[in-house]
Enzyme design. Structure first.
Site, PDB file in Angstrom:
ATOM      1  CB  SER A  75      -1.100   0.058   1.140  1.00 54.26           C
ATOM      2  OG  SER A  75      -0.249   0.335   2.353  1.00 54.26           O
ATOM      3  CG  ASP A  76       1.599   5.882  -1.294  1.00 56.79           C
ATOM      4  OD1 ASP A  76       2.561   5.924  -0.551  1.00 56.79           O
ATOM      5  OD2 ASP A  76       1.456   6.470  -2.461  1.00 56.79           O
ATOM      6  CD1 TRP A  77       1.624   7.487   5.613  1.00 52.12           C
ATOM      7  CD2 TRP A  77       4.008   7.050   5.560  1.00 52.12           C
ATOM      8  NE1 TRP A  77       2.141   7.896   6.752  1.00 52.12           N
ATOM      9  CE2 TRP A  77       3.683   7.380   6.855  1.00 52.12           C
ATOM     10  CE3 TRP A  77       5.074   6.653   5.179  1.00 52.12           C
ATOM     11  CZ2 TRP A  77       4.549   7.384   7.960  1.00 52.12           C
ATOM     12  CZ3 TRP A  77       5.916   6.553   6.274  1.00 52.12           C
ATOM     13  CH2 TRP A  77       5.692   7.080   7.557  1.00 52.12           C
ATOM     14  CB  ALA A  78      -1.541   5.861   6.112  1.00 51.24           C
ATOM     15  CB  SER A  79      -3.211   4.008   0.834  1.00 44.53           C
ATOM     16  OG  SER A  79      -2.482   2.877   0.516  1.00 44.53           O
TER      17      SER A  79
END
Length: 753
Positions: A285-289
């Site tokens: 995932s992207d950061w905290a997505s």
């Protein structure tokens, strides 16, 4: 309507266009490796499996002791933003020697366009249209990053981007699928090399999957609405190229797409990427997505977000902790399949084995001293910067200047060793940079260079420095104004509503132009912009993007003719924000405009009747043409295109047609031309773009020299994807151009039967 029955599936027919030849590191895994993966997987507890699926930033996660304890317990599979070979070796030692199963960590870092040696921003790299040089730059970035313990980068970003208001267009390959596919292939191969187990290679990560560059209004993280026909034909091809090139990992995007967040999109991730494209690495995932799906209104809470993320096929969660906190309970409740967990861990272990981490988890701590910013790396950075800077205007052949010319060097970007590096340069060091001022002093001499920045920084509105600018200009024969935007004004979350120069830069340019001296404008920027209101002031324009560590020498070499411009625009330049989005591969309207079918607003007669101006697809203030078209770029010589010919007037599906033209250097200097091949499918079962880039070639010609350039266009390149994902080749009439840009060129015709 054309016959629809001639269908070729994506992997077979499109491989010719977007694929790569040879063995790849993400091809079929060896039986021995797979046996090791299965053996290790069988020994893992559910808690240890979930640990492999978690990545954290140590600075965000907690204290050093908390990080160490989590690694020791097998609760983390990856760390990001841990810098230094010594630090990496120590945490790796704990993972390998003190955890129950001894599984090594992957260490990630954003190495976007260089590590310590900073290359042009990716949009600038794309302007070079030089795959070999981009591949070498990525290889250098990998060596430098690996020397400090990093073995995974979150690049390349291959989001097709058609809105210059979007700050992250700086990180993309521009507006065209084929050019982005080239960037994808070159950077994956450069980062990963021929063998990921080589200690000086790192795993690449294609991002952001998918459609992130289509954010509404150019506002970062915003909604995207992408019909499937656009998804398959515009946004997916670069990812296909990355997978074919062997990319180790893929990152999901922040955005939602057609109502479903990218990190929860089962069809796109588990279906298209993993099943249809055959991607066998892992998805992060992207950061905290994953957690952000709550804010999207797609997940009710963290537990629900974790369920949606793993169901979609996201194998590793970056930063947020929904997997760590909730996956075990979800498995026990029967809401998450154990086979999803096993598949995710299997993919993560596969990448770790390919990286050679089980055999050699540690970094040679002596490497960095010999690797970082060495002379060869700086030479490549200078060369790539030279080839990325686009000459947009050169009135009366003002450029190149003669050495020793008296130059007034002005502007807020002329001596900015940090700002010239551009966005996403966490590990770049301004002390390594050579600014334009430094390079002018070194090449042209301090006695011939009169420096006055005029503005302290690009957003500066104070004109108190203008008097110094006037004094500098008075002593000079030529003015060089280096303007643009600071690095902080482009990149993630740096969208703009207006594309004009910020601060008092327009006033500075107007002042310089008023003094009667020739004016050369050099623009350092992360996006297309700033020229609509100012280009008339300049006699010559060099669009330099943010060129990186060696910006100064590259710009000076071009200004004084030690290098000859060859770059071409990877993105259309709009006349203003009201034209956005504008891109060359648009569709034809039912009432298309041409040069005779529209009236400029100031030319409209008073009390003109409603239909007296005609009814075509244009705007009254901007017309219908861009400021500069995709593929445009001048040289210090001129090239003539002549005598287009086709090997046949009619071809069959399965055939290859050869398209040729003669390119002649009609100027006085040797130069490199990027010759472009475009095609239009005139009638389709779905409407097709007015032009599509299909190929390009770089040729270097001496004055008076000609070369017959031939493109081989395979019929498989003439198809397109239907909304159901099937690749279809339809008989019919085609136009083909051999051209210097997307608006000009020589046209031929043929028929596919």
């Amino acid at each position: 309507m054309k016959f629809k029955g001639l269908i070729f599936f994506a992997f077979l027919s499109f491989f010719v266009f977007y694929g790569c030849s040879g063995e790849t590191t993400s091809g079929k895994s060896s039986g021995e490796m797979e046996q090791k993966i299965e053996a290790l997987l069988s020994e893992m507890t559910l808690d240890e499996k979930i640990g492999q699926m978690c990545q954290v930033d140590p600075g965000v996660f907690g204290t050093e002791e908390e990080v160490i304890e989590a690694v020791r317990k097998g609760q983390l599979g990856s760390l990001l933003n841990l810098i230094g070979a010594g630090k990496v070796n120590e945490i790796q030692r704990i993972a390998v020697e003190e955890s129950r199963l001894g599984i090594p960590l992957i260490i990630g870092r954003d190495v976007i366009h260089g590590y310590r040696t900073i290359f042009p921003i990716p949009l600038g790299m794309a302007a070079s249209w030089n795959e070999d040089l981009i591949r070498e730059a990525a290889s250098i970035a990998a060596k430098e990053a690996a020397s400090e313990g990093i073995n995974w980068t979150f690049a390349p970003m291959i989001d097709v981007s058609r809105d210059p208001r979007w700050g992250r267009i700086a990180e993309s390959g521009g507006e065209d699928p084929l050019l982005n596919a080239m960037i994808a292939r070159a950077m994956v191969q450069g980062f990963q090399g021929d063998d990921l187990a080589n200690p000086l290679t790192i795993a690449a990560c294609a991002k952001h999957y998918i459609g992130y560059g289509a954010a509404e209004g150019g506002r970062d993280y915003n909604t995207t609405m992408i019909p499937d026909i656009e998804l398959y034909n515009v946004y997916l091809p670069p990812y296909r190229a990355a997978v074919n090139a062997g990319v180790a990992t893929v990152m999901t995007a922040f955005n939602e797409i057609n109502g479903i967040p990218a990190s929860g999109h089962q069809r796109n991730v588990r279906g298209i990427l993993k099943k249809d494209l055959g991607f066998d690495g892992f998805v992060v995932s992207d950061w905290a997505s994953i957690q952000e799906m709550i804010d999207h209104g797609f997940a009710a809470d963290e537990k629900h977000a974790a369920q949606l993320g793993i169901a979609a096929g996201v194998d590793m969660e970056m930063s947020s902790r929904t997997y760590a906190n909730h996956l075990k309970a979800l498995v026990e409740e029967g809401k998450v399949k154990m086979e999803w967990i096993d598949d995710a861990v299997r993919r993560i272990l596969r990448v770790k084995f390919r990286l050679g981490l089980f055999d050699n988890p540690y970094v040679d701590e002596s490497l960095a001293d010999s690797v970082l910013v060495n002379p060869r790396h700086l030479e490549v950075a200078r060369k790539l910067a030279e080839e990325s800077i686009v000459l947009l205007k050169n009135k009366n052949e003002l450029l190149p200047l003669k050495k020793g010319t008296k130059v007034a060097l002005i502007g807020p970007m002329a001596d900015q060793p940090y700002e010239q590096l551009g966005t996403w340069i966490f590990d770049g060091n301004e002390n390594d940079s050579k600014s334009v001022l430094d390079a002018f002093y070194e090449y042209n001499g301090a006695n011939n260079t009169f420096f006055a920045e005029g503005l302290a920084y690009t957003r500066d509105k104070s004109t108190k420095g203008f008097r110094a600018v006037e004094r500098a200009i008075a002593q000079a024969d030529v003015v060089v104004a280096v303007v643009g935007e600071e690095a902080i004004l482009s990149g993630e979350a740096k969208s703009l509503a207006e594309l004009d120069f910020v601060g008092a830069q327009n006033q500075l340019l107007e002042l310089a132009a008023s003094k009667g001296k020739p004016l050369i404008m050099v623009v350092m920027s992360g996006r297309p912009g700033g020229l609509y209101k100012t280009r008339h002031l300049a006699d010559a324009i060099l669009y330099a993007w943010h060129p990186g560590t060696m910006a100064g020498p590259a710009i000076v070499n071009l200004i004084f003719g030690e290098a000859v411009p060859s770059a071409k625009l990877p993105v259309t330049f709009p006349k203003g924000e009201g034209q956005v989005p504008i891109y060359y591969a648009h569709k034809m309207s039912g009432r298309p405009a041409d040069s005779t079918s529209w009236t400029y607003i100031d030319d409209i007669p008073v009390k003109a009747v409603q239909h007296s101006l005609g009814n075509t697809n244009h705007t009254l203030d901007y017309g219908f043409k861009p400021l500069y078209p995709f593929g445009y770029g001048l040289s210090y010589t001129t090239f003539e295109y002549s005598d287009i010919s086709l090997s046949a007037k009619t071809i069959q599906i399965g055939d290859v047609i050869k398209v040729s033209a003669t390119i002649t250097n009609t100027g006085k200097r040797e130069g490199t031309e990027i010759v472009q091949l475009y095609v239009r499918d005139l009638v389709g079962s779905y409407t097709r773009p007015v032009r599509e880039l299909k190929d390009f070639k770089r040729i270097t010609l001496k004055p008076g020299e000609s070369e017959r350039v031939t493109f081989e266009l395979n019929s498989s390149q003439l198809g397109f994807y239907h909304p159901n994902g099937r690749y279809v080749i339809e008989p019919g009439d085609f136009h083909v151009w051999i051209a210097p840009n997307a608006a000009d060129g020589l046209m031929g015709k043929f028929r596919l039967e």
